[in-house]
Motif scaffolding. Sequence first.
Motif, mmCIF file in Angstrom:
data_model
loop_
_atom_site.group_PDB
_atom_site.id
_atom_site.type_symbol
_atom_site.label_atom_id
_atom_site.label_comp_id
_atom_site.label_asym_id
_atom_site.label_seq_id
_atom_site.Cartn_x
_atom_site.Cartn_y
_atom_site.Cartn_z
ATOM 1 N N ASN A 17 25.070 79.077 33.064
ATOM 2 C CA ASN A 17 24.367 80.441 32.402
ATOM 3 C C ASN A 17 24.362 80.167 30.566
ATOM 4 N N HIS A 18 23.858 78.977 30.402
ATOM 5 C CA HIS A 18 23.235 78.434 29.021
ATOM 6 C C HIS A 18 21.829 77.602 29.150
ATOM 7 N N PHE A 19 21.258 77.695 28.112
ATOM 8 C CA PHE A 19 19.786 77.093 28.204
ATOM 9 C C PHE A 19 19.709 76.041 26.996
ATOM 10 N N LEU A 20 18.996 75.216 27.320
ATOM 11 C CA LEU A 20 18.980 73.754 26.396
ATOM 12 C C LEU A 20 17.939 74.209 25.660
ATOM 13 N N ILE A 21 18.054 73.950 24.383
ATOM 14 C CA ILE A 21 17.208 74.346 23.220
ATOM 15 C C ILE A 21 17.090 72.861 22.156
ATOM 16 N N VAL A 22 15.896 72.521 22.140
ATOM 17 C CA VAL A 22 15.563 71.461 20.893
ATOM 18 C C VAL A 22 15.486 71.902 19.487
ATOM 19 N N GLU A 23 16.084 71.151 18.567
ATOM 20 C CA GLU A 23 16.061 71.637 17.289
ATOM 21 C C GLU A 23 15.123 70.524 16.520
ATOM 22 N N GLU A 24 14.305 70.987 15.837
ATOM 23 C CA GLU A 24 13.329 70.223 14.930
ATOM 24 C C GLU A 24 12.917 70.888 13.947
ATOM 25 N N GLU A 25 12.719 70.007 13.058
ATOM 26 C CA GLU A 25 12.146 70.700 11.560
ATOM 27 C C GLU A 25 10.482 70.717 11.565
ATOM 28 N N ILE A 26 10.162 71.789 11.162
ATOM 29 C CA ILE A 26 8.543 72.045 11.167
ATOM 30 C C ILE A 26 8.079 72.720 9.898
ATOM 31 N N ARG A 27 7.403 71.871 9.294
ATOM 32 C CA ARG A 27 7.066 72.301 7.747
ATOM 33 C C ARG A 27 8.101 72.864 7.019
ATOM 34 N N GLY A 28 9.298 72.001 6.871
ATOM 35 C CA GLY A 28 10.593 72.093 6.327
ATOM 36 C C GLY A 28 11.455 73.280 6.678
ATOM 37 N N LEU A 89 20.084 72.990 36.283
ATOM 38 C CA LEU A 89 21.095 72.130 36.554
ATOM 39 C C LEU A 89 22.649 72.919 36.958
ATOM 40 N N THR A 90 23.313 71.929 37.707
ATOM 41 C CA THR A 90 24.713 72.523 38.056
ATOM 42 C C THR A 90 25.601 72.282 36.884
ATOM 43 N N ALA A 91 25.550 71.641 35.740
ATOM 44 C CA ALA A 91 26.284 71.258 34.736
ATOM 45 C C ALA A 91 25.283 71.180 33.335
ATOM 46 N N ARG A 92 26.037 71.515 32.189
ATOM 47 C CA ARG A 92 25.381 71.224 30.759
ATOM 48 C C ARG A 92 25.487 69.857 30.786
ATOM 49 N N LEU A 93 24.284 69.052 30.736
ATOM 50 C CA LEU A 93 24.451 67.678 30.492
ATOM 51 C C LEU A 93 24.313 67.163 28.843
ATOM 52 N N PRO A 94 25.022 65.771 28.745
ATOM 53 C CA PRO A 94 24.995 65.477 27.369
ATOM 54 C C PRO A 94 23.547 65.113 27.074
ATOM 55 N N THR A 95 23.172 65.234 25.912
ATOM 56 C CA THR A 95 21.631 64.998 25.314
ATOM 57 C C THR A 95 21.723 63.805 24.575
ATOM 58 N N THR A 96 20.566 63.105 24.486
ATOM 59 C CA THR A 96 20.211 61.941 23.667
ATOM 60 C C THR A 96 18.609 62.028 23.491
ATOM 61 N N PRO A 97 18.370 62.602 22.268
ATOM 62 C CA PRO A 97 16.704 62.835 22.146
ATOM 63 C C PRO A 97 16.270 61.502 21.753
ATOM 64 N N HIS A 106 20.854 71.782 21.884
ATOM 65 C CA HIS A 106 21.748 72.833 21.956
ATOM 66 C C HIS A 106 21.813 73.516 23.315
ATOM 67 N N TRP A 107 22.902 73.761 23.673
ATOM 68 C CA TRP A 107 23.106 74.625 24.999
ATOM 69 C C TRP A 107 23.377 75.974 24.397
ATOM 70 N N LEU A 108 22.728 77.085 24.575
ATOM 71 C CA LEU A 108 22.932 78.368 23.965
ATOM 72 C C LEU A 108 22.827 79.257 25.092
ATOM 73 N N SER A 109 23.472 80.516 24.847
ATOM 74 C CA SER A 109 23.139 81.711 25.803
ATOM 75 C C SER A 109 21.877 82.171 25.607
ATOM 76 N N ALA A 110 21.333 83.151 26.747
ATOM 77 C CA ALA A 110 20.278 83.696 26.237
ATOM 78 C C ALA A 110 20.325 84.766 25.231
ATOM 79 N N GLU A 111 21.146 85.172 24.972
ATOM 80 C CA GLU A 111 21.346 86.158 23.783
ATOM 81 C C GLU A 111 21.261 85.678 22.372
#
Length: 156
Positions: A17-28, A89-97, A106-111
């Motif tokens: 029940n969490h969604f994977l989101i990537v964080e990046e900097e766009i134009r500061g 996915l069955t589980a929240r996996l670790p990430t390595t960009p 980030h693994w975040l809720s829909a809200e």
Amino acid sequence: MTFKPHVTVACVIQAENHFLIVEEEIRGKTTWNQPAGHLEANETLIQAARRELWEETGISAAPQAFLRLHQWIAPDQTPFLRFCFAIDLTARLPTTPHDSDISCCHWLSAEEILHSTQLRSPLVAESIRCYQTTERYPLSLLGAFNWPFEMPNVQD
């Protein structure tokens, strides 16, 4: 003048029940997005989605369903066609960009996503809403052909 929109792919990845989101900097500005990016020459949409997911998160997974095609004109008037895929996915996996533009994941809720002011575009929230509708389309909906196209040998 020929219309040439940017063709992009995005993956809505859900686990526990969490969604994977990537964080990046766009134009500061720090922004959130689904793992996403441009279609490259000589790859299919599915291949592009897998590649972008691995580059931006370090997760190797294949799209399981097609969610939606979004047409969008960005504020700078850049046109986009964004093909959105679902991966459960069955589980929240670790990430390595592996992409230096991605600062973390980030693994975040829909809200948390739907109420964020950090979304890179309105398509980020819209993709979550599409995922929540539970409409899924088979990947076979998307055909890929090589040129020169060879007709199958049809016998009478």
